[in-house]
Design an enzyme around this catalytic site. Structure first.
Site, PDB file in Angstrom:
ATOM      1  N   HIS A 176       1.259  -1.325  -0.482  1.00 61.43           N
ATOM      2  CA  HIS A 176       0.092   0.059  -0.207  1.00 61.43           C
ATOM      3  C   HIS A 176       1.055   1.264   0.139  1.00 61.43           C
ATOM      4  O   HIS A 176       0.846   2.819   0.845  1.00 61.43           O
ATOM      5  CB  HIS A 176      -1.135  -0.007   1.323  1.00 61.43           C
ATOM      6  CG  HIS A 176      -2.106  -0.779   0.638  1.00 61.43           C
ATOM      7  ND1 HIS A 176      -3.204  -0.538   0.794  1.00 61.43           N
ATOM      8  CD2 HIS A 176      -2.253  -2.052   2.133  1.00 61.43           C
ATOM      9  CE1 HIS A 176      -3.957  -1.615   0.313  1.00 61.43           C
ATOM     10  NE2 HIS A 176      -3.605  -2.780   1.126  1.00 61.43           N
TER      11      HIS A 176
ATOM     12  N   ASP B   1      -0.901  -5.468   5.101  1.00 58.41           N
ATOM     13  CA  ASP B   1      -1.812  -5.685   5.344  1.00 58.41           C
ATOM     14  C   ASP B   1      -1.657  -6.278   3.595  1.00 58.41           C
ATOM     15  O   ASP B   1      -0.834  -5.052   3.041  1.00 58.41           O
ATOM     16  CB  ASP B   1      -2.761  -5.951   5.318  1.00 58.41           C
ATOM     17  CG  ASP B   1      -3.090  -4.216   4.296  1.00 58.41           C
ATOM     18  OD1 ASP B   1      -2.018  -3.116   5.170  1.00 58.41           O
ATOM     19  OD2 ASP B   1      -3.862  -3.571   4.229  1.00 58.41           O
ATOM     20  N   GLU B   2      -2.107  -6.896   2.621  1.00 66.11           N
ATOM     21  CA  GLU B   2      -2.395  -7.198   1.403  1.00 66.11           C
ATOM     22  C   GLU B   2      -1.343  -6.857  -0.056  1.00 66.11           C
ATOM     23  O   GLU B   2      -1.652  -6.279  -0.272  1.00 66.11           O
ATOM     24  CB  GLU B   2      -3.323  -5.910   1.338  1.00 66.11           C
ATOM     25  CG  GLU B   2      -4.887  -6.302   1.415  1.00 66.11           C
ATOM     26  CD  GLU B   2      -5.836  -5.646   0.958  1.00 66.11           C
ATOM     27  OE1 GLU B   2      -7.119  -5.684   1.201  1.00 66.11           O
ATOM     28  OE2 GLU B   2      -5.783  -4.283   1.123  1.00 66.11           O
ATOM     29  N   VAL B   3      -0.016  -7.764   0.503  1.00 68.67           N
ATOM     30  CA  VAL B   3       0.967  -7.880   0.137  1.00 68.67           C
ATOM     31  C   VAL B   3       1.063  -8.635  -1.002  1.00 68.67           C
ATOM     32  O   VAL B   3       0.644  -9.414  -0.892  1.00 68.67           O
ATOM     33  CB  VAL B   3       2.348  -8.181   0.536  1.00 68.67           C
ATOM     34  CG1 VAL B   3       3.550  -8.417  -0.052  1.00 68.67           C
ATOM     35  CG2 VAL B   3       2.872  -6.746   1.572  1.00 68.67           C
TER      36      VAL B   3
END
Length: 671
Positions: free
Chosen positions: A388, A451-453
């Site tokens: 992100h 998160d969300e790599v």
């Protein structure tokens, strides 16, 4: 150069769900309502919905595309004559639209000479639903005969009051102790901000009823008692927070009896005893996708205090923007805080061609932190790393391996958005940033995201692959290198556990968490921060967003948990599956009653519950492209969350809550 006065153009959009006879179709109609022909232009749109990388389109082609920003090119030598319409039919989207806010919420034309022209954009209409579009908070009416005699949200531990008298004009608060003075001042500030004209706090000369604040040992940190005895009211607690919460309860009782005297009473005698069941009662706000000014944040904090919410998780960075001043790296805000045509970050999520955005100066942060502290709210800042980070990388390119090749994409459609864990410069930059942040936030809890790599993160970086080969071996490194230019998570966040990306992230997390611990800080992270099991569980906590079951499993592994499953506690999710409701849909939908009745620890063992810090609602701002949508999505669900965190489960009652929720403040009041 073209002007809005010379050209009247409007963009209309329709959505047709897929049927057995026809595929889904998102149709854009650019109408030229002027008397002039236009040419040599492209159409640029932004909104929560995203055109899929495997785009299928009729009527034109796609130029630049970044996440939810898309540029559409008309056919060669195309001219749009007066009174004519250019139509584009798009059948490949990152997800099927579910709600009217999924479509484009801003649009403009970009011309060959570098000029732009903003367009009037109508909300996307569904060909399967023509109900009026909903905006603004749903205000539950106060019934003529509510199930309880006094109006209090969240409901206290014990309410034993009797008698009914006319509500006094207001309260004259008497304090003889520094803690009591601080609580009285905070309450006066709070009601002035929320209900200024009601005069809840007033002097005895203006008819204020005396309220005595009493500091007494023996109460839990946020507990209080209120005693009514004729013309005397006493609020007792051991802390400033306890006294403030007692005053808030008293203010709620007063407002109910004052505004609805036939439904609620102001007691003559009796007692209220109260304390929360959870220590962490939180709200998360994403200010990266949409920016909220200091005045808005302060008003929101006042509303949280009125709901007895005591944690504010402030999401200050994401792919779309960087929002906090850092002296050592001024480009973070010079570049990362702004979006617009021709800028490093294009228009996204309802922003148009004009430069828009903003950031919080250090002076503003200190002002907000002080305001929150006076209201009993601790602020947890979040800088989301290592993923992100698109905006951060636009401002500080050194966070990326200069020899990195190819691309990987995040679930939100951003390319190469992860800062590099193999670069020493990464840690030098982050440690400098975190040192400046720590100085601003006295709670000394820093959330680092994690998160969300994407599964393919760093697969084209020679530095990252060399580090992965060093710590994971040739097989792991070679497998990871094969993920370069492979589009993965276009429809859902990748599960990277066990991958090369997870190995690289784990060394990053271990180092950052160790650094923060050395500064005396607790490290927060989303549940993915558990990858590799490398962070110190005694100096960290996780926010569990996927499900109660995942949070329970992590609690079983020894992690302290704040439970916030997206299906229920994400306030960007729509209130219903209907098209006319605004909001997102990827995690489902959650009406206020569903949220209120949800059990955040269902199925947890006694040992797992020992690791429960509490719960929080999360506001992700992608669909909140106007403030009326914010009101619709947040209220009254934030009050339902507050009662779930404060009130004993056996004492909860949806019918009681619904009768009282209409008295709770909302942020904007737009319809």
């Amino acid at each position: 150069m073209l002007t809005q006065r010379q050209h009247a153009l409007r963009l209309e959009a329709t959505w047709r769900p897929a049927t057995d006879e026809a595929p889904q179709a998102y149709t854009l109609n650019l109408k030229n309502l002027s008397t002039n022909t236009i040419s040599h232009f492209t159409l640029c749109i932004s909104g929560p919905g995203r055109v899929d990388p495997a785009v299928r389109i009729e009527g034109g082609t796609v130029g630049r595309r970044l996440s939810n920003f898309t540029e559409f090119m008309p056919p060669e030598n195309f001219e749009l004559g007066a009174g004519e319409t250019w139509s584009l039919a798009i059948s490949a989207l990152s997800w099927p639209f579910q709600h009217w806010t999924d479509g484009a919420t801003a649009a403009y034309l970009a011309f060959a000479d570098g000029s732009t022209l903003s367009l009037s954009v109508e909300p996307t209409r569904s060909l399967a639903n023509n109900a009026p579009l909903k905006r603004g908070a749903e205000i539950y009416p106060v019934p003529a005969n509510p199930p309880v005699p006094v109006a209090i949200v969240p409901w206290p531990s014990e309410v034993s009051v009797s008698g009914k008298r006319q509500a006094p004009p207001g309260f004259s608060i008497n304090a003889s102790n520094p803690l009591a003075h601080a609580a009285a001042d905070a309450f006066a500030t709070l009601v002035e901000q929320l209900f200024a004209v009601e005069g809840i706090v007033r002097s005895a000369s203006e008819g204020g009823m005396p309220v005595n604040l009493d500091v007494v040992d023996g109460f839990a940190a946020e507990a209080y008692d209120i005693s009514f005895a004729g013309d005397s009211i006493q609020v007792s607690a051991s802390t400033r927070a306890g006294l403030l919460y007692g005053l808030i309860t008293l203010g709620q009782i007063w407002r109910g009896a004052h505004l609805h005297p036939h439904a609620f009473r102001f007691p003559v005698e009796g007692k209220i005893r109260d304390e929360p069941t959870m220590g962490w009662r939180g709200l998360h706000l994403d200010v990266a996708r949409q920016f909220y000014a200091t005045s808005e944040i302060k008003k929101l904090l006042a509303i949280l205090a009125w709901n007895k919410i005591n944690r504010f998780h402030w999401h200050l960075s994401d792919d779309e923007a960087w929002r906090v001043e850092i002296d050592a790296y001024p480009t973070l805000t010079e570049v990362g805080a702004w979006r617009g045509h021709g800028l490093a970050i294009p228009p996204l999520l309802g922003s148009g061609a004009a430069r828009t955005g903003g950031y919080y100066t250090k002076a503003a942060v200190r002002e907000i932190v002080a305001h929150a502290g006076g209201l009993g709210i601790e602020i947890v800042p979040e800088i989301d790393v290592p993923g992100h980070c698109f905006a951060m990388q636009q401002a500080i390119p050194e966070l990326r391996d200069p020899k990195e090749a190819g691309s990987y994409y995040s679930v939100q459609g951003f390319p190469d958005n992860c800062i590099n864990p193999a670069r020493e410069q990464t840690y030098q930059i982050l440690e400098t940033i975190f040192r400046e942040l720590i100085e601003l936030f006295p709670f000394r809890t820093i959330h680092i995201g994690a998160d969300e790599v994407p599964l393919g993160a760093w697969s084209g970086s020679p530095e990252a692959l060399a580090k992965l080969r060093e710590i994971g071996g040739d097989i792991v490194a070679d497998q990871h290198a094969k993920r370069l230019n492979v589009i993965t998570n276009t429809h859902g966040a990748d599960d990277i556990d066990g991958s090369g990306a997870a190995v690289l992230q784990s060394i990053f997390l271990a180092r950052i968490q160790k650094f923060l611990a050395e500064q005396g800080c607790i490290t927060g992270g989303w549940e993915e921060a558990a990858h590799g099991n490398v962070i110190d569980k005694d100096k960290s906590y996780l926010c569990g967003w996927r499900s109660v079951e995942v949070s329970a499993a992590l609690a079983g592994q020894g992690y302290e948990m704040v439970v916030c499953p997206g299906q229920v506690y994400y306030l960007d999710m729509a209130n219903s599956p209907d098209w006319d409701e605004p909001g997102a849909s990827w995690a489902g939908w959650s009406e206020p009653e569903t949220l209120y009745n949800f059990d955040p620890v269902e199925g947890w063992s006694a040992e797992q519950k020992k690791k429960l810090r509490g719960i929080q609602a999360c506001i992700w701002s992608e669909p909140m492209t106007n403030r009326a949508v914010f009101d619709r999505l947040v209220f009254p669900r934030v009050s339902a969350l507050a009662e779930s965190a404060w009130t004993r489960p056996e004492d909860k009652s949806w019918e009681r809550f619904k009768a009282l929720a209409g008295l709770m403040p909302i942020l904007y009041g737009y319809s």
